[in-house]
Design a protein around this motif. Structure first.
Motif, PDB file in Angstrom:
ATOM      1  N   VAL A   1       9.410  -1.690  -8.617  1.00  0.00           N
ATOM      2  CA  VAL A   1       9.841  -3.100  -8.648  1.00  0.00           C
ATOM      3  C   VAL A   1       9.382  -3.783  -7.357  1.00  0.00           C
ATOM      4  N   ASP A   2       9.117  -5.069  -7.463  1.00  0.00           N
ATOM      5  CA  ASP A   2       8.767  -5.849  -6.266  1.00  0.00           C
ATOM      6  C   ASP A   2       9.329  -7.258  -6.419  1.00  0.00           C
ATOM      7  N   GLN A   3       9.780  -7.809  -5.296  1.00  0.00           N
ATOM      8  CA  GLN A   3      10.396  -9.138  -5.334  1.00  0.00           C
ATOM      9  C   GLN A   3       9.370 -10.255  -5.506  1.00  0.00           C
TER      10      GLN A   3
ATOM     11  N   GLY B   1      -0.347  -9.547  -5.410  1.00  0.00           N
ATOM     12  CA  GLY B   1      -1.274 -10.210  -4.487  1.00  0.00           C
ATOM     13  C   GLY B   1      -0.627 -11.199  -3.530  1.00  0.00           C
ATOM     14  N   HIS B   2       0.725 -11.206  -3.438  1.00  0.00           N
ATOM     15  CA  HIS B   2       1.402 -12.203  -2.597  1.00  0.00           C
ATOM     16  C   HIS B   2       1.054 -11.990  -1.101  1.00  0.00           C
ATOM     17  N   PRO B   3       1.133 -13.083  -0.311  1.00  0.00           N
ATOM     18  CA  PRO B   3       0.741 -12.990   1.106  1.00  0.00           C
ATOM     19  C   PRO B   3       1.925 -12.888   2.071  1.00  0.00           C
TER      20      PRO B   3
ATOM     21  N   GLU C   1      -9.595  -6.738   3.884  1.00  0.00           N
ATOM     22  CA  GLU C   1     -10.076  -5.585   4.637  1.00  0.00           C
ATOM     23  C   GLU C   1      -9.110  -5.096   5.713  1.00  0.00           C
ATOM     24  N   ARG C   2      -9.275  -3.820   6.072  1.00  0.00           N
ATOM     25  CA  ARG C   2      -8.557  -3.204   7.189  1.00  0.00           C
ATOM     26  C   ARG C   2      -9.522  -2.257   7.899  1.00  0.00           C
ATOM     27  N   ILE C   3      -9.212  -1.951   9.164  1.00  0.00           N
ATOM     28  CA  ILE C   3     -10.019  -0.973   9.911  1.00  0.00           C
ATOM     29  C   ILE C   3      -9.553   0.430   9.549  1.00  0.00           C
ATOM     30  N   THR C   4     -10.500   1.355   9.418  1.00  0.00           N
ATOM     31  CA  THR C   4     -10.128   2.765   9.449  1.00  0.00           C
ATOM     32  C   THR C   4     -10.863   3.416  10.621  1.00  0.00           C
TER      33      THR C   4
ATOM     34  N   ALA D   1      13.974  -8.664  -7.136  1.00  0.00           N
ATOM     35  CA  ALA D   1      14.456  -8.510  -5.742  1.00  0.00           C
ATOM     36  C   ALA D   1      15.663  -7.578  -5.747  1.00  0.00           C
ATOM     37  N   VAL D   2      15.532  -6.473  -5.062  1.00  0.00           N
ATOM     38  CA  VAL D   2      16.623  -5.506  -5.009  1.00  0.00           C
ATOM     39  C   VAL D   2      17.642  -5.960  -3.966  1.00  0.00           C
ATOM     40  N   GLU D   3      18.909  -6.032  -4.400  1.00  0.00           N
ATOM     41  CA  GLU D   3      19.971  -6.436  -3.453  1.00  0.00           C
ATOM     42  C   GLU D   3      20.511  -5.235  -2.696  1.00  0.00           C
TER      43      GLU D   3
ATOM     44  N   GLY E   1       3.968 -10.151   2.848  1.00  0.00           N
ATOM     45  CA  GLY E   1       4.271  -8.864   3.502  1.00  0.00           C
ATOM     46  C   GLY E   1       3.147  -8.427   4.416  1.00  0.00           C
ATOM     47  N   SER E   2       2.701  -7.183   4.223  1.00  0.00           N
ATOM     48  CA  SER E   2       1.753  -6.567   5.167  1.00  0.00           C
ATOM     49  C   SER E   2       0.446  -6.121   4.537  1.00  0.00           C
ATOM     50  N   SER E   3       0.357  -6.081   3.208  1.00  0.00           N
ATOM     51  CA  SER E   3      -0.798  -5.393   2.602  1.00  0.00           C
ATOM     52  C   SER E   3      -1.839  -6.326   2.000  1.00  0.00           C
ATOM     53  N   HIS E   4      -1.686  -7.656   2.166  1.00  0.00           N
ATOM     54  CA  HIS E   4      -2.648  -8.574   1.542  1.00  0.00           C
ATOM     55  C   HIS E   4      -3.915  -8.679   2.397  1.00  0.00           C
TER      56      HIS E   4
ATOM     57  N   ILE F   1       0.835  -1.216   0.000  1.00  0.00           N
ATOM     58  CA  ILE F   1       0.000   0.000   0.000  1.00  0.00           C
ATOM     59  C   ILE F   1       0.867   1.262   0.000  1.00  0.00           C
ATOM     60  N   ASN F   2       1.969   1.248   0.753  1.00  0.00           N
ATOM     61  CA  ASN F   2       2.770   2.482   0.809  1.00  0.00           C
ATOM     62  C   ASN F   2       3.446   2.772  -0.525  1.00  0.00           C
ATOM     63  N   GLY F   3       4.047   1.748  -1.148  1.00  0.00           N
ATOM     64  CA  GLY F   3       4.705   1.969  -2.435  1.00  0.00           C
ATOM     65  C   GLY F   3       3.719   2.459  -3.490  1.00  0.00           C
TER      66      GLY F   3
ATOM     67  N   THR G   1      -1.092 -15.377   8.058  1.00  0.00           N
ATOM     68  CA  THR G   1      -0.121 -14.546   8.778  1.00  0.00           C
ATOM     69  C   THR G   1       0.074 -13.259   7.984  1.00  0.00           C
ATOM     70  N   CYS G   2       0.637 -12.277   8.654  1.00  0.00           N
ATOM     71  CA  CYS G   2       0.820 -10.958   8.054  1.00  0.00           C
ATOM     72  C   CYS G   2       1.883 -10.259   8.901  1.00  0.00           C
ATOM     73  N   PHE G   3       2.558  -9.260   8.347  1.00  0.00           N
ATOM     74  CA  PHE G   3       3.675  -8.644   9.085  1.00  0.00           C
ATOM     75  C   PHE G   3       3.439  -7.204   9.506  1.00  0.00           C
TER      76      PHE G   3
ATOM     77  N   PHE H   1      -2.323   1.120   7.031  1.00  0.00           N
ATOM     78  CA  PHE H   1      -3.027   1.049   5.751  1.00  0.00           C
ATOM     79  C   PHE H   1      -3.914   2.276   5.586  1.00  0.00           C
ATOM     80  N   LYS H   2      -4.647   2.590   6.635  1.00  0.00           N
ATOM     81  CA  LYS H   2      -5.599   3.705   6.576  1.00  0.00           C
ATOM     82  C   LYS H   2      -4.909   5.028   6.309  1.00  0.00           C
ATOM     83  N   LEU H   3      -3.625   5.129   6.719  1.00  0.00           N
ATOM     84  CA  LEU H   3      -2.866   6.364   6.532  1.00  0.00           C
ATOM     85  C   LEU H   3      -2.100   6.381   5.214  1.00  0.00           C
TER      86      LEU H   3
END
Ligand SMILES: Cc1cc2nc3c(=O)[nH]c(=O)nc-3n(C[C@H](O)[C@H](O)[C@H](O)COP(=O)(O)OP(=O)(O)OC[C@H]3O[C@@H](n4cnc5c(N)ncnc54)[C@H](O)[C@@H]3O)c2cc1C
Length: 347
Positions: free
Chosen positions: A25-27, A31-33, A41-44, A164-166, A35-38, A6-8, A297-299, A328-330
């Protein structure tokens, strides 16, 4: 841009609106699960313990999310269900009550017995105070990610995956983003969630894997049933109705001590953690908590005191680690601020 969570995507959205040329770019695949944005829903909410965040959320609700909904052409915020915050004296409920009242947020304090009449599904067991956040709702998180991706594609923004950025390094008066190939750019923006210390080793953040369950709960539907946060003395427990309805997503905030918090490890959702969530759910609800239907799971990427980090980490590298479990909401506002910082340095 490194990272398409979401931030990128929000930083890229604002950079493109300002007139910048952007490559993302993304590694991992779309829709991968990992990281943090999959997830759907999220609360706002406006309720927070710091008046500054309450003010930021008021701006997000009044300007940022409505603008995103208009430009992406779809409903992203499901309102109507509101949210309740509750907890015993000695927990953070007092700080929340102070901050929302200072900022004049659309939040009412209810006596627990009034709250039980207003929200009969909740017990408000052991709660000394209850806040009713009328600005709160459920964000259509997956729809936001998909919509931003479509909007960026329509503006000609390329997303290279898997890439994947090294490392990122100064080269030829600009920045070289080094991965399977080298991308030369004027600036790099890193929005890499729980992987951030790989690219910015000194950053004071700690990834924390969260174990999340979805329990059958017939009444729970976004727009009709409240999201909730139980602010204990040393635990935070939350839940929200799903957009499809019939399920409640719930978890504890895990601060990430001990092993199992490396985002490259594949660790299944913990049965022990989910059983603990479920037994607390049975305390907060009069009835209706059915069997566990799904888990994931989520990070989080926790910074000190749940703060966000968003700043220059070198002359031409801007790092957004705005991810302390509640960002996410921010995202649209964080993205605007990061994009403006980069755009104005480039001028
Ligand atoms: C269980 C859970 C519940 C939450 N609930 C809420 C909520 O109710 N409300 C709310 O507002 N927020 C909530 N959040 C927080 C919010 O979801 C996160 O703050 C937000 O998604 C963070 O997004 P991000 O873009 O910073 O990171 P991410 O989504 O993790 O994106 C980072 C991206 O960078 C990529 N990447 C990493 N390293 C590299 C590299 N070296 N090269 C290329 N690509 C790389 C990754 O593949 C990934 O796609 C929750 C989070 C979790 C985990």
């Amino acid at each position: 841009m490194v990272g398409a969570g979401i931030n990128g995507l929000c930083v890229a959205f604002h950079l493109v609106r300002l007139g910048a040329r952007v490559v993302i770019v993304d590694q991992h695949d779309d829709g991968h699960p990992h990281g943090s944005s999959h997830g759907e829903e999220r609360i706002t909410r406006s309720s927070y313990e710091h008046p500054r965040w309450v003010a930021d959320m008021q701006r997000c609700h009044a300007e940022e999310w409505p603008m995103l909904e208009e430009l992406l052409g779809e409903r992203l915020v499901h309102r109507g269900g509101d949210a309740v915050f509750f907890g015993p004296e000695g927990g953070r409920i007092g700080e929340y009550a102070r901050a929302v009242s200072e900022a004049g947020a659309q939040v009412d304090e209810l006596d627990p017995s009034d709250a039980r009449r207003r929200f009969p599904a909740f017990t408000f067991a052991d709660s000394a105070r209850v806040l009713h956040d009328r600005s709160a709702g459920v964000l259509a998180a997956a729809a936001t990610i998909r919509g931003l991706g479509r909007w960026l594609a329509s503006k000609g923004v390329e997303v290279r995956r898997p890439f994947a950025v090294e490392r990122v390094e100064s080269r030829h008066g600009g920045i070289a983003v080094v991965g399977p190939s080298v991308i030369q750019a004027d600036f790099a923006v890193l929005t890499v969630g729980p992987w951030v210390r790989r690219l910015v080793p000194g950053l004071a953040v700690r990834p924390a894997r969260q174990h999340v369950g979805y329990w059958q709960f017939p009444l729970a539907k976004a727009g009709h049933f409240p999201a909730w946060v139980r602010l204990g003395v040393d635990e935070l427990h939350y839940g929200l109705p799903t957009i499809a309805g019939g399920e409640m997503k719930a978890a504890f905030h895990d601060h990430g001590a001990g092993p199992g918090h490396d985002a490259d490890e594949l660790v299944p959702p913990s049965e022990v953690a989910l059983q603990a969530v479920e037994s607390r759910l049975r305390e907060w609800f009069v009835a209706g908590v059915g069997p566990l239907a799904r888990r994931e799971t989520c990070f989080y990427t926790n910074a000190e005191d749940d703060q966000f980090l968003s700043s220059w980490t070198s002359d031409r590298v801007y790092t957004v680690s705005a991810c302390s479990g509640h960002a996410f909401k921010l995202g649209p506002l964080t993205g605007r601020r990061a994009a403006e910082a980069v755009w104005f340095r480039a001028r």
